[in-house]
Design an enzyme around this catalytic site. Structure first.
Site, PDB file in Angstrom:
ATOM      1  N   SER A  82      -7.234   2.126  -3.392  1.00 24.33           N
ATOM      2  CA  SER A  82      -6.190   2.676  -3.213  1.00 24.33           C
ATOM      3  C   SER A  82      -4.775   3.115  -4.014  1.00 24.33           C
ATOM      4  CB  SER A  82      -5.043   1.762  -1.654  1.00 24.33           C
ATOM      5  OG  SER A  82      -5.348   0.720  -3.095  1.00 24.33           O
ATOM      6  N   ASP A 130     -16.028  11.644 -18.407  1.00 27.85           N
ATOM      7  CA  ASP A 130     -17.841  11.300 -17.530  1.00 27.85           C
ATOM      8  C   ASP A 130     -17.718   9.131 -18.173  1.00 27.85           C
ATOM      9  OD1 ASP A 130     -20.103  10.646 -17.042  1.00 27.85           O
ATOM     10  OD2 ASP A 130     -21.084  11.340 -18.846  1.00 27.85           O
ATOM     11  N   ILE A 131     -17.826   8.488 -17.316  1.00 24.84           N
ATOM     12  CA  ILE A 131     -17.287   7.262 -17.682  1.00 24.84           C
ATOM     13  C   ILE A 131     -19.324   6.662 -17.321  1.00 24.84           C
ATOM     14  CG2 ILE A 131     -16.495   5.373 -16.224  1.00 24.84           C
ATOM     15  CD1 ILE A 131     -14.425   7.507 -17.241  1.00 24.84           C
ATOM     16  N   ASP A 178       1.207   4.093  -3.131  1.00 25.86           N
ATOM     17  CA  ASP A 178       0.384   5.300  -3.066  1.00 25.86           C
ATOM     18  C   ASP A 178       1.975   6.303  -2.927  1.00 25.86           C
ATOM     19  OD1 ASP A 178      -1.945   4.326  -1.933  1.00 25.86           O
ATOM     20  OD2 ASP A 178      -1.559   5.176  -0.308  1.00 25.86           O
ATOM     21  N   ASP A 183     -23.066   9.626 -10.772  1.00 23.71           N
ATOM     22  CA  ASP A 183     -23.538   8.318 -10.763  1.00 23.71           C
ATOM     23  C   ASP A 183     -22.327   7.437  -9.561  1.00 23.71           C
ATOM     24  OD1 ASP A 183     -20.534   6.456 -11.618  1.00 23.71           O
ATOM     25  OD2 ASP A 183     -21.104   7.620 -13.260  1.00 23.71           O
ATOM     26  N   GLY A 212     -23.660  11.355 -16.641  1.00 17.60           N
ATOM     27  CA  GLY A 212     -23.712  12.514 -15.270  1.00 17.60           C
ATOM     28  C   GLY A 212     -22.766  11.712 -13.946  1.00 17.60           C
ATOM     29  N   GLU A 250       0.819  -0.774  -0.021  1.00 16.01           N
ATOM     30  CA  GLU A 250       0.017  -0.084   0.238  1.00 16.01           C
ATOM     31  C   GLU A 250       0.525   1.487   0.325  1.00 16.01           C
ATOM     32  OE1 GLU A 250      -2.364   1.895  -0.340  1.00 16.01           O
ATOM     33  OE2 GLU A 250      -3.359   0.538   0.000  1.00 16.01           O
TER      34      GLU A 250
END
Length: 635
Positions: free
Chosen positions: A542, A587-588, A305, A608, A606, A301
């Site tokens: 993450s 936009d996905i 990052d 979601d 839009g 992790e």
């Protein structure tokens, strides 16, 4: 001039439950059912040392919240005029009467000023006492509770009381009723041999046409392996060079003994960012945090990052915060042990810092329902203080879709922990806090929602006790449940989505009036990093949070280089830009996030609850946020 400034106003839900006071001298402050998934074992050892955090009320927090929304609202005259550390502290300081009365109570138990510590604003008091004394102070009994799945043990109680005359002067005391388990989010990984073969094949394929990308295309290899170059291309950031000298900084939080390894970072830089070779970051240790640089002890992790956030933003000065605090209790160790939630320890530190990084990413969270509402509210208030000071906070939205990631109703485990064991979607905290930016996940090019992208609606309610009558000198109480409505900044976008749902969709499984998450999204799988000297492919939201934070830090660099303040609390700006200039976010519209025995929500045009308003187009966002007059209405 239009304003997005109205702040959250509590709405009443018509729920009332009679609760008798525990006794005439003390009043029950909080009581919860035995938590699901935990088993009560033996009484806690009387001499076990526990650090009690006592929260004093912040009577002027509404004023701070008003300031926060004004300085974060791009339509407001005060946009960008962030508050100083001292101004924020003055707005969250408790009343002198509260300090005095709590001091008297502590003194009655032999605890004086030299036996305690306080936050800079004096709104938190910390005292270390043996369990026996904590039980006397709070009129409760602590036990060792064991988590059924992990075997981890904590010292907790299911109810506690405070003297009745202090009820309005103490907001909460922890650790008492908090059974949450801070966890890093999905960092499933696999070693990179197969991915390398796939990437080599993809490298010979023609680029993928993506009109919003830098140069209008993305390398085909990015469908197999995500690199720094892929992120720069996909999010239209190729060629931008942030400054190392304009005061901009970026930070990553680390918990649970996750160590960011410098040797792995150098290997990553050699592979993906050779101009950054031999650069590094600052590590700050908080509350017993460690900085173990043994290569075999590197954290997946932490490395993920740090490598992507700092790789995207080089040469921006970077900080990794290593916060100690796990596990809360080991029955065979009698030495004093930290029993608080680690991110409160981090919040204590960062709020006391005179110059925190302007952008900070966190990839850790708890199930919202395991966090007492009083605690969630107070931690959320801490995040608001950072936002008012000009700090942008991003949090991974979660990796279980709408709950546990399980679509099969026979296998799902999304049950409430209020004693009913009802099926319910499970949002995460802190992502559900309205003062942070929750980041969902995508995959592939063109982008689609990744199946594990956490999303949904907060269920947070607050219980308030009101005295209604006296009988034989004892007070009886009514518990009124009050719900936090959805923040004004996302009301239009979220309401539009809810209207697209067929009537009755998931009725009773989520709170359609709650704070909605995520706010935005970014790539979240197939990331190539280096761990303990080896290349691996890794994924989870993450990965999305530090990636989005990296883009935000680049925007801050562009603003600071033009003499403008940092972006600070992002959400009012994000939703305003999305409404006025939708192409500033990609936009996905495909994919869904299953969980809790359902297919979850669908990504759609839009906003979601899978990918928020979408993924960033850095080039367009930079043009907007560096305008001399941030006039989004005219875009």
């Amino acid at each position: 001039m239009r304003s997005l400034s109205p702040w959250v106003v509590l709405a009443f839900a018509a729920v009332a439950v009679a609760v008798p006071a525990k006794d005439c001298a003390h009043k029950v402050k909080e009581s919860i059912p035995p938590p699901r998934g935990w088993t009560k074992a033996s009484p806690a050892p009387a001499d076990h040392i526990i650090e009690l955090r006592i929260a004093l009320p912040q009577p002027n927090f509404a004023e701070l919240e008003k300031h926060l929304y004004e300085v974060s609202d791009p339509f407001h005259d005060r946009y960008g005029q962030h508050l100083s550390k001292e101004e924020v502290e003055s707005l969250v300081a408790p009343e002198d009467e509260s300090i005095h009365l709590v001091n008297e109570w502590l003194a009655s138990h032999g605890i004086y000023e030299d036996n305690l510590s306080r936050s800079p604003a004096r709104d938190w008091v910390l005292v270390k006492v043996p369990i026996s004394q904590a039980e006397e102070m709070l009129k409760t009994e602590y036990h060792v509770w064991t988590h059924d799945a992990s075997g981890e043990a904590v010292v907790r109680t299911t109810a506690y009381s405070v003297p009745e005359h202090l009820d309005s002067h103490i907001e909460l005391v922890q650790p008492t009723t908090m059974f949450s388990r801070l966890k890093s989010l999905r960092t499933t990984f696999r070693f990179d041999s197969d991915e390398q073969k796939s990437a080599k094949i993809a490298a010979d394929a023609p680029p993928i046409s993506i009109p919003s990308a830098s140069g209008g295309h993305v390398d085909a290899s990015c469908n197999q392996t995500i690199t720094i170059t892929c992120i720069q291309q996909l999010y239209n950031a190729v060629g931008f060079k942030p400054s190392a000298k304009n005061g901009n900084q970026i930070g990553i939080t680390g918990y649970l003994e996750q160590f960011a390894n410098i040797q792995d970072l150098q290997t990553f830089f050699a592979d993906q960012r050779p101009d950054a070779l031999n650069s590094t970051f600052k590590t700050i240790l908080i509350n017993g945090g460690l900085n173990n640089q043994t290569l075999s002890e590197a954290g997946a992790e932490a490395n993920l990052d740090v490598q992507f956030a700092f790789g995207l933003t080089f040469p921006t000065p970077a900080t990794f915060f290593s916060t100690g605090g796990r596990p809360p209790f080991k029955p065979d160790i009698g030495t004093p042990t930290n029993t608080n939630e680690p991110y409160l320890d981090w919040l204590d530190f960062i709020l006391s810092h005179p110059n925190p990084p302007q952008t900070i990413s966190t990839s850790y969270a708890d199930d919202e329902q395991t966090v007492p509402v009083s605690f969630a509210k107070r931690a959320c208030n801490g995040f608001a203080q950072l936002g008012a000071r000009g700090v942008s906070l991003t949090f991974s939205s979660g990796d279980g879709g709408v709950g546990d990631g399980e679509e099969d109703p026979a296998l799902q485990e999304c049950f409430t922990n209020d004693g009913r064991n009802a099926t319910r979607f499970i949002p995460l905290f802190p992502p559900a806090c309205p003062f942070v930016t929750a980041v969902g996940g995508t995959i592939h090019v063109p982008e689609t929602a990744v199946f594990f992208s956490g999303g949904g609606f907060s269920d947070v309610v607050r219980t308030s006790f009101f005295s209604i009558t006296r009988s034989a000198d004892c007070v009886f109480h009514i518990a009124i449940l009050r719900q936090f409505p959805r923040p004004a900044y996302q009301e239009a976008a979220v309401s539009k989505f809810l209207k697209t749902l067929p009537k009755g969709t998931y009725e009773g499984l989520f709170n359609p009036n709650g704070r909605a998450i995520p706010d935005v999204a970014a790539q979240a799988d197939l990331f190539k990093i280096f761990l303990s000297g080896e290349a691996i492919s890794i994924g989870g939201t993450s990965a999305a949070s530090p990636t989005f934070a990296g883009i935000v830090s680049l925007l801050n660099s562009a603003r600071l280089s033009k003499g403008k303040p940092p972006l600070g609390f992002l959400n009012p700006l994000v939703y305003a830009i999305h409404a006025a200039s939708p192409t500033a976010f990609n936009d996905i519209t495909t994919g869904n996030n299953p969980g809790c025995g359902t297919p979850g929500f669908n990504a759609t045009k839009g906003w979601d609850p899978v990918t928020g308003v979408g993924t960033p187009n850095f080039g367009k966002l930079k043009d907007i946020v560096t305008l001399d007059l941030l006039d989004i209405v005219g875009l």
